[in-house]
Scaffold this active site. Structure first.
Site, PDB file in Angstrom:
ATOM      1  N   MET A   9       0.961  -1.131  -0.030  1.00 40.02           N
ATOM      2  CA  MET A   9      -0.047  -0.012   0.003  1.00 40.02           C
ATOM      3  C   MET A   9       0.697   1.333   0.100  1.00 40.02           C
ATOM      4  SD  MET A   9      -2.992  -0.926   2.755  1.00 40.02           S
ATOM      5  CE  MET A   9      -4.057   0.480   2.460  1.00 40.02           C
ATOM      6  N   HIS A  10       0.323   2.356  -0.268  1.00 38.20           N
ATOM      7  CA  HIS A  10       0.688   3.852   0.063  1.00 38.20           C
ATOM      8  C   HIS A  10       1.767   4.184  -1.197  1.00 38.20           C
ATOM      9  CE1 HIS A  10      -1.419   3.202   3.465  1.00 38.20           C
ATOM     10  NE2 HIS A  10      -0.898   2.357   4.059  1.00 38.20           N
ATOM     11  N   ASP A  33      -2.776  -4.873   0.057  1.00 36.79           N
ATOM     12  CA  ASP A  33      -2.368  -6.288   0.609  1.00 36.79           C
ATOM     13  C   ASP A  33      -3.128  -6.580   1.852  1.00 36.79           C
ATOM     14  OD1 ASP A  33      -1.181  -4.161   2.295  1.00 36.79           O
ATOM     15  OD2 ASP A  33       0.726  -4.720   1.808  1.00 36.79           O
TER      16      ASP A  33
END
Length: 497
Positions: A81-82, A239
């Site tokens: 992520m991110h 995820d």
């Protein structure tokens, strides 16, 4: 035979799994890629490395399995992520991706909190932390403005890989929720947040459901992997959302505990108006119109790895943990707090550091080992308690990751959480969740819940022991005091680090 593929784009490697209609993993492959840390606190990767190694992994999966390409109906993704990927009008990355574990953006987080104040939690439902995507965009805006001016879109890691495989730009809600630019409850990009920082909303890609078909493979990708060009591609998810799907966390009351490098407590939620005041993360699920609540321990399994590498480097984990089940709850008065890289839930504190409290000459290696495991589990219980205090019932928890590989630790989780702990028969984590999104997208099942019922099988459960539960309740209260008692000490020690 029909198959689907789950692609899990992790931080250190990409994993691909070939799953049949019974939910059995027929074959799997994994390929690593480098991490770049040009300065302290920086963490970057080259998006092309993800693409190249994903193609290698898919090709190997096909070669090793011997499955005919026509038997593979679809594939989907799970992704770290991110991470920020900025692409120009031709879809080329303008710089290395800035990853979730990059910590350069503290100043930008303060800026976000100051500018938006309470609006951030009401819209994005999460506090501004260094790991999220918006602070990274603002860092580029402030430090590399010429690159941001060239940017046509920002993408997250798996979305860039999927774009390279299909030619289609999109981002699913579960991953978009980790950017701080999404109106989480409204399921749309927030013009209010974007405009507050002079960012064009056109920088944000179109939003899709995790199970939505976004295209098929480009001819050159089919040639490089051996897959059929007609293979359907589904959007995939973050995820943690895919990990939840892969563990069957798909209806109200279901909760999982994942102990990997970090630790996660995650619970399914359908109510969009819950207010946790930023104490936990609140993200969109891969399931339609659902959410998940997530608490994070930054150094969960990492605390145990650190302990082993520092004090028992010559021992395997199995040898290190031998005999800990003979040590009583509380490790004979020894407490550990797993704040060795700071903490996230319920204390978003980058400066706090870990402690051993109560050491005496009678403590041996096995006492310290058990104390580390107890401290990690206490930290995760803080997230469990936030859920319970919000009115959620947590009587059963699915345990996955490294914490599910040790019988003593599974029983410890049951006793610390005062909940039945369930270990799964076969656990593939986010990769399985991605495969399930593809299976559902392909029409194998009428719902993700029915897919989970067919794919996921419990292996063993661990019931809490009432006497040990009572002992841990008392120790947990002491554990919770340690943060407040050591915070100022750690702030003063900062000058000496």
């Amino acid at each position: 035979m029909s198959y689907v593929i789950g692609v899990d784009l992790g931080t250190s490697a990409v994993k691909t799994v070939l799953v049949n209609r019974e939910g059995k993993v027929a074959f799997e492959a994994s390929e690593a890629y480098p991490l770049y840390q040009p300065k302290a606190g920086y963490s970057e990767q080259n998006p092309e490395d993800w693409v190249e190694q994903t193609l290698v992994s898919l090709r190997k999966l096909l070669e090793v399995s011997g499955v005919h390409p026509s038997e593979i109906e679809g594939l989907s993704f799970s992704g770290q992520m991110h991470g920020l990927v900025l692409v120009d009008a031709e879809g080329k990355p303008l710089r290395n991706a800035i990853l979730w574990n990059d910590t350069r953006t503290t100043a930008q987080c303060h800026r976000i909190e100051k500018v938006l104040d309470g609006k951030l939690l009401s819209i994005a439902r999460n506090r501004a932390l260094e790991g999220f995507t918006l602070p990274k965009i603002l860092w580029v805006q402030e430090n590399e403005p010429e690159l941001l001016q060239q940017a046509a879109l920002f993408l997250l890691p798996k979305d860039y890989v999927r774009y390279r495989l299909t030619g289609d730009y999109a981002m699913d809600y579960s991953d978009a929720a980790g950017t701080l630019l999404l109106d989480v409850a409204g399921k749309q990009w927030s013009t209010e947040i974007a405009e507050a920082f002079e960012l064009p909303v056109s920088l944000c890609p179109r939003l899709v459901e995790s199970f939505e078909e976004v295209g098929t493979l480009l001819p050159q990708i089919a040639d490089q992997t051996g897959l059929a060009a007609a293979t359907k591609v589904y959007a995939g998810g973050a995820d943690n959302a895919c990990g939840a799907i892969g563990a069957g966390i798909l209806s109200e009351g279901q909760t999982m505990c994942s102990i990997g490098t970090s630790g996660v407590v995650l619970s399914y939620e359908e109510r969009k108006d819950l207010d946790f005041e930023g104490k936990v993360h609140f993200f969109n699920h891969g399931e339609k119109d659902a959410f998940y609540i997530m608490g994070v321990t930054l150094a969960a399994g990492y605390s145990l790895s650190w302990f082993k590498d520092t004090f028992a480097a010559d021992k395997s984990f199995d040898v290190l943990l031998q005999g800990i089940d003979a040590i009583p709850a509380g490790s004979n008065g020894l407490l550990f707090t797993p704040y060795i890289v700071g903490e996230r839930t319920p204390h978003p504190d980058a400066n706090i550091r870990g402690s051993f409290i109560g050491m005496d000459a009678g403590h041996k290696l096995e006492h310290f080992g058990r104390a580390v495991m107890e401290g990690i589990t206490f930290s995760l219980r803080e997230s469990i308690d936030i859920l319970r205090n919000a009115g959620k019932t947590v009587n059963e928890v699915i345990s996955i990751g490294g914490g599910a590989k040790n019988e003593a630790w599974l029983q410890m989780q049951a006793d610390v959480f005062n909940a039945t702990i369930v270990k799964l028969e076969s656990e593939q984590g986010p990769a399985m969740g991605a495969a399930m999104l593809a299976a559902y997208g392909c029409g194998w099942f009428p719902s993700l819940q029915e897919c989970a019922a067919a794919f996921i099988r419990p292996a063993k459960s661990y019931a809490p022991n009432p006497e040990t539960v009572a002992a841990y309740d008392g120790l947990f209260a002491l554990y919770q005091d340690v943060y407040g008692q050591t915070r100022s000490l750690n702030d003063r020690l900062e000058a000496y680090r």
